[in-house]
Design an enzyme around this catalytic site. Structure first.
Site, PDB file in Angstrom:
ATOM      1  N   HIS A 116       0.818  -1.218   0.000  1.00 23.83           N
ATOM      2  CA  HIS A 116       0.000   0.000   0.000  1.00 23.83           C
ATOM      3  C   HIS A 116       0.852   1.269   0.000  1.00 23.83           C
ATOM      4  O   HIS A 116       0.344   2.348  -0.304  1.00 23.83           O
ATOM      5  CB  HIS A 116      -0.977   0.002   1.189  1.00 23.83           C
ATOM      6  CG  HIS A 116      -0.359   0.252   2.528  1.00 23.83           C
ATOM      7  ND1 HIS A 116      -0.038  -0.764   3.404  1.00 23.83           N
ATOM      8  CD2 HIS A 116      -0.012   1.396   3.153  1.00 23.83           C
ATOM      9  CE1 HIS A 116       0.469  -0.241   4.511  1.00 23.83           C
ATOM     10  NE2 HIS A 116       0.502   1.061   4.386  1.00 23.83           N
ATOM     11  N   ASP A 146       0.444  -7.740   1.569  1.00 26.93           N
ATOM     12  CA  ASP A 146       0.807  -6.322   1.628  1.00 26.93           C
ATOM     13  C   ASP A 146       2.319  -6.142   1.637  1.00 26.93           C
ATOM     14  O   ASP A 146       2.845  -5.268   2.337  1.00 26.93           O
ATOM     15  CB  ASP A 146       0.180  -5.642   2.852  1.00 26.93           C
ATOM     16  CG  ASP A 146       0.115  -4.119   2.686  1.00 26.93           C
ATOM     17  OD1 ASP A 146       0.347  -3.642   1.564  1.00 26.93           O
ATOM     18  OD2 ASP A 146      -0.140  -3.426   3.690  1.00 26.93           O
ATOM     19  N   SER A 222       4.696   2.696   7.996  1.00 29.95           N
ATOM     20  CA  SER A 222       4.352   1.499   7.238  1.00 29.95           C
ATOM     21  C   SER A 222       5.510   1.086   6.349  1.00 29.95           C
ATOM     22  O   SER A 222       6.080   1.911   5.628  1.00 29.95           O
ATOM     23  CB  SER A 222       3.112   1.744   6.377  1.00 29.95           C
ATOM     24  OG  SER A 222       1.964   1.891   7.172  1.00 29.95           O
TER      25      SER A 222
END
Length: 462
Positions: A116, A146, A222
């Site tokens: 993402h 992911d 992230s």
């Protein structure tokens, strides 16, 4: 005067009688401090607690901060300026910038991050802890986990973080979360492993197995590193749970064993190779155990076997309760999914099951899970075996394994068999790929399928 003395003596006499009566009738109470004999006790440890807090994070931090990078993602989208552009496409290009973190995993510049973070990127830029900036190229991605792999090139070797074994991490173990948010130099936070095999996607058909930690992770972190006190990579920080979007005490990381396997697959095959046992499962609990008439309340209950699968050929039976995989304890489906996520097709896994109260270990060869995501329909499909088709009275079709979006998930389409798309016969996922690639994106999609009750239906997706 005599009257006053007389009244005083009467009062004094009455008080003496009252006090004497009180002392006469008062019950004496004895208080004993002798220890009572009892089998119940509170275990206490009076040793110094300072010994447990002398862990030194400086070495691990020094080993890792220079290998965590800032990733800037530039995407270009077109904004329609009139009604014709809205329906036919086109419009003015508009650049949007997002950012996150990444971890250098090799001296030649391979970087692992979250899918993402780099999704839909037209340009990727990486900034190291020493403020040097590089243009990165995308190597491959896996939306299911992911995880994404990108690469930068330089004249010298890059600092990197070696992989650790995420299967060996323990609850309560100290860890560091290292990120490079907001284009700052690398930031380090400390915490402990709060839980293992957390499934945040238990309702959308895409089971995950995250490491949960209380090390602070915020937006921009992230894709950063979760490392142990030896400076080894044990996870890729991926998600937080929060009503506000900010850190509130829980963060989640993809285990390093799973991330490493995804990266190796991308490098070797160009896509991710998923190995499965070939079973339908359910998590055990007290209510289900009572309903099934079993004594076990932890483990994975085998509710069905796919014909021709590794479980079928290995001898797993319906009603078995899976307790271990290669000696690793399995308490719930997330444990099983997380461990198998680090394996490939044709790997042999030692499956320990409880059958009729007896424990036995069965070697099972994993089979390849072949699926295809129909993004326009929001569905993932897999090839259907001849035995499954025969059981449903069909000659062709692919099976829906899960919904890809919450909007589609509400229709509960898992298990249906798609027999036609736009009135063309579908035999396998290759037919699905061909039909979807050749269609006019401006036209609706007609999907003909058999539902789990055996009825033939059609949906029109616009």
């Amino acid at each position: 005067m005599k009257q006053t003395i007389r009244l005083f003596l009467v009062a004094l006499f009455a008080g003496a009688i009252t006090l004497g009566g009180y002392k006469f009738f008062e019950k004496k109470e004895t208080i004993s401090f002798a220890p009572q004999q009892t089998s119940n006790y509170i275990p206490t440890n009076f040793s110094s607690t300072a010994e447990g807090m002398n862990t030194d994070f400086t070495e691990a931090a020094d080993k890792t901060v220079h290998a965590v990078v800032h990733v800037k993602n530039t995407t270009v989208s077109r904004q329609p300026t009139n009604i014709m552009e809205y329906f036919q496409g086109g419009g003015q290009p508009r650049a949007m910038v997002g950012s996150g973190s990444g971890v250098i995993i090799s001296p030649d510049g391979y970087i692992v991050t979250n899918n993402h973070v780099i999704a839909n990127a037209s340009n990727l830029e990486v900034t190291l802890n020493n403020n040097k900036t590089y243009t990165a190229k995308l190597i491959g991605t896996d939306p299911n986990t992911d995880i994404a792999l990108i690469k930068v090139d330089g004249d010298d070797d890059f600092p990197f973080i070696p992989f650790g074994d995420s299967n060996n991490v323990k609850i309560g173990e100290w860890v560091l979360a290292v990120g490079n948010p907001f284009n700052l130099t690398s930031t380090v936070t400390a915490g402990i492993i709060s839980a293992k095999a957390r499934d945040l996607n238990q309702f959308d058909g895409n089971p995950q197995s995250f490491i949960q930690t209380d090390a602070a992770v915020n937006r921009g972190n992230s894709g950063g590193a979760l490392v142990n006190t030896r400076g080894e990579l044990i996870g890729i920080n991926t998600a937080i749970t929060s009503e506000t979007g900010s850190y509130v005490g829980y963060s989640f990381a993809v285990p390093s064993n799973n991330a490493r396997k995804v990266i190796e697959d991308i490098l070797e095959y160009g896509n991710v190779q998923r190995g499965i046992l070939g079973i339908q499962v359910g998590n055990l609990n007290s209510d289900l155990a009572k309903k099934l008439g079993v004594d076990e309340t932890q483990g994975v209950y085998v509710g069905g076997i796919e014909k021709g699968s590794g479980a079928d050929k290995g001898g797993i039976k319906e009603g078995d309760i899976i307790k271990k995989l290669d000696g690793v304890t399995v308490n719930k489906f997330a444990d099983l999914a997380g461990y198998l996520g680090s394996k490939r097709p044709n790997d042999v896994v030692e499956v320990t099951v409880v059958r009729n109260g007896n424990e036995k270990t069965i070697p099972v060869t994993l089979v390849k899970l072949e699926t295809f995501s129909i993004d326009d329909l929001g569905l993932e499909v897999k090839n259907t075996t001849s035995a499954e088709l025969k059981a449903r009275g069909l000659k062709n079709g692919v099976t829906v394994t899960r919904a890809l979006t919450p909007d589609v998930a509400q229709y509960k389409l898992e298990g249906i068999i798609i027999t036609q798309l736009n009135d063309e016969v579908v035999n396998n996922i290759n037919d699905v790929k061909r039909i979807m690639s050749q269609r006019d994106y401006r036209t609706p999609i007609k999907m003909t399928f058999m539902d789990t009750a055996g009825n033939i239906n059609s949906f029109i997706f616009r």
